[in-house]
Design an enzyme around this catalytic site. Structure first.
Site, short mmCIF file in Angstrom:
data_model
loop_
_atom_site.label_atom_id
_atom_site.label_comp_id
_atom_site.label_asym_id
_atom_site.label_seq_id
_atom_site.Cartn_x
_atom_site.Cartn_y
_atom_site.Cartn_z
N TYR A 90 0.85 -1.21 0.00
CA TYR A 90 0.00 0.00 0.00
C TYR A 90 0.88 1.26 0.00
CZ TYR A 90 -3.51 3.41 1.56
OH TYR A 90 -4.33 4.52 1.67
N ALA B 76 4.01 1.57 -0.75
CA ALA B 76 4.85 1.67 -1.96
C ALA B 76 4.02 2.17 -3.14
CB ALA B 76 5.49 0.31 -2.26
N ILE C 214 -8.23 8.40 8.58
CA ILE C 214 -9.58 8.96 8.68
C ILE C 214 -10.34 8.19 9.77
CG2 ILE C 214 -11.77 9.34 7.46
CD1 ILE C 214 -10.11 9.57 4.84
N1 LIG Z 1 -9.35 5.71 5.03
C1 LIG Z 1 -8.21 6.29 5.36
O1 LIG Z 1 -7.87 6.43 6.55
C2 LIG Z 1 -7.29 6.81 4.28
C3 LIG Z 1 -6.09 7.42 4.66
C4 LIG Z 1 -5.23 7.88 3.69
C5 LIG Z 1 -5.57 7.76 2.36
N2 LIG Z 1 -6.74 7.17 2.01
C6 LIG Z 1 -7.04 7.06 0.59
O2 LIG Z 1 -8.30 7.64 0.33
C7 LIG Z 1 -8.88 7.02 -0.81
C8 LIG Z 1 -10.30 6.59 -0.49
O3 LIG Z 1 -10.25 5.66 0.57
P1 LIG Z 1 -11.54 5.25 1.43
O4 LIG Z 1 -11.08 5.19 2.82
O5 LIG Z 1 -12.70 6.08 1.07
O6 LIG Z 1 -11.74 3.75 0.94
P2 LIG Z 1 -13.07 2.95 0.56
O7 LIG Z 1 -12.72 1.50 0.63
O8 LIG Z 1 -14.23 3.43 1.34
O9 LIG Z 1 -13.26 3.36 -0.96
C9 LIG Z 1 -12.44 2.86 -1.99
C10 LIG Z 1 -13.28 2.76 -3.24
O10 LIG Z 1 -12.43 2.29 -4.30
C11 LIG Z 1 -13.19 1.33 -5.04
N3 LIG Z 1 -12.33 0.37 -5.70
C12 LIG Z 1 -11.49 -0.52 -5.14
N4 LIG Z 1 -10.97 -1.33 -6.08
C13 LIG Z 1 -11.49 -0.93 -7.27
C14 LIG Z 1 -11.36 -1.38 -8.61
N5 LIG Z 1 -10.59 -2.44 -8.92
N6 LIG Z 1 -12.04 -0.75 -9.58
C15 LIG Z 1 -12.85 0.33 -9.29
N7 LIG Z 1 -13.03 0.78 -8.04
C16 LIG Z 1 -12.36 0.15 -7.04
C17 LIG Z 1 -14.04 0.61 -3.98
O11 LIG Z 1 -15.15 -0.06 -4.57
C18 LIG Z 1 -14.44 1.76 -3.09
O12 LIG Z 1 -15.65 2.35 -3.48
C19 LIG Z 1 -7.96 5.87 -1.17
O13 LIG Z 1 -7.11 6.25 -2.24
C20 LIG Z 1 -7.16 5.64 0.09
O14 LIG Z 1 -5.91 5.05 -0.15
C21 LIG Z 1 -7.62 6.69 2.94
#
Ligand SMILES: NC(=O)c1ccc[n+]([C@@H]2O[C@H](COP(=O)([O-])OP(=O)(O)OC[C@H]3O[C@@H](n4cnc5c(N)ncnc54)[C@H](O)[C@@H]3O)[C@@H](O)[C@H]2O)c1
Length: 255
Positions: free
Chosen positions: A167, A169, A199
């Site tokens: 993740y 990387a 988050i």
């Molecule tokens: N949640 C956290 O604490 C956090 C922290 C830092 C960064 N992020 C980043 O924020 C962004 C959103 O994260 P989130 O927490 O809302 O996650 P989440 O799991 O709620 O949402 C991720 C979305 O990506 C979609 N997805 C996954 N694989 C897919 C694929 N192969 N094709 C199409 N869609 C696909 C999923 O269906 C989902 O709707 C991500 O890039 C994550 O790395 C999240």
């Protein structure tokens, strides 16, 4: 007529839904196109939803052709619209070698994580390059503090939580292509990133207490904290910000 169009990947997820909602709240004249492999539970902030499994990289150009047609047929969109792309989707799945300790990570999980988190944003930008250039493009890549700094593993003791190398990387790679693409587009298209901190989402209380005690702002992030910065990077208010990855982490990476 609507004068901006924004494509948001991962629109069905927690942050994706908030980004779509914030975009609609911040402007009366934006068309939001949501892309995800699963349908969102609430679609009121999405004008067009497209199903796409981003790990199937060969399908990306077909979807972009579809978007091009959609935009030429949508009579609500002004011919001079500006185009935004938010690469927000990330892999979190049930697969062998994911959600495990370093010693159990597998090549299959690395491949899947890299396809969704890094290759798909790159090839979406490639397939959309001419559209982005023709429409004052603005790209925002959603990275993570995991792409900026190494994990503090003592945070996770006795929580069952993990922090995979794949993740971090993939997000470090995304930070690099953010700068690379900004340079390639040479000002025609602005490319920036955000690197959110953790988050708050009902995590284990001992994790949360440890995390907060190490965060200058004294709390975890909300989806809104991140969506606000993304909206800023998509707007004209950030006209002179380019090739940057902005940490939205309450100061986590500052100390
Ligand atoms: N949640 C956290 O604490 C956090 C922290 C830092 C960064 N992020 C980043 O924020 C962004 C959103 O994260 P989130 O927490 O809302 O996650 P989440 O799991 O709620 O949402 C991720 C979305 O990506 C979609 N997805 C996954 N694989 C897919 C694929 N192969 N094709 C199409 N869609 C696909 C999923 O269906 C989902 O709707 C991500 O890039 C994550 O790395 C999240």
């Amino acid at each position: 007529m609507n004068d901006s169009v924004v494509l948001v990947t991962g629109c069905s997820g927690h942050l994706g839904a908030r980004i779509c909602c914030s975009l609609k709240e911040s402007s009366d004249s934006v068309v939001v196109i949501g892309v995800d492999s699963v349908r969102p539970k609430f679609e009121e902030h999405i004008d067009h939803f497209l199903t796409l499994d981003l790990s199937l990289l060969a399908d990306i150009p077909k979807t972009v052709d579809h978007i091009r047609n959609l935009l030429s047929e949508d009579l609500s969109v002004s011919p001079n619209f500006s185009l935004g792309l938010v690469n927000n989707a990330a892999f979190y799945g049930e697969i062998d070698g994911w959600g495990v300790d370093f010693l159990e990570e597998t090549p299959g999980a690395w491949e899947q994580v890299f396809k969704v988190n890094l290759f798909a944003p790159f090839f979406l930008c490639q397939s959309m390059a001419s559209l982005l250039r023709a429409h004052s493009g603005r790209v925002v890549n959603v990275s993570s503090i995991a792409g900026l700094v190494a994990p503090q593993f003592d945070l996770y003791v006795d929580t069952g939580m993990t922090n995979e190398a794949s993740y971090g990387a993939s997000k470090a790679g995304l930070n690099h292509i953010t700068k690379w693409l900004a340079s390639w587009f040479a000002g025609d298209v602005r490319v920036n990133g955000v690197a959110p901190g953790g988050i708050e989402r009902g995590q284990d209380i001992s994790f949360k207490d440890r995390y907060i005690s190490r965060t200058i702002s004294g709390r975890m992030a909300s989806e809104n904290d991140v969506a606000e910065v993304i909206c800023f990077l998509l707007s004209e208010r950030s006209e002179y910000v380019n090739g940057q990855v902005i940490a939205v982490d309450g100061g986590w990476t500052a100390v």
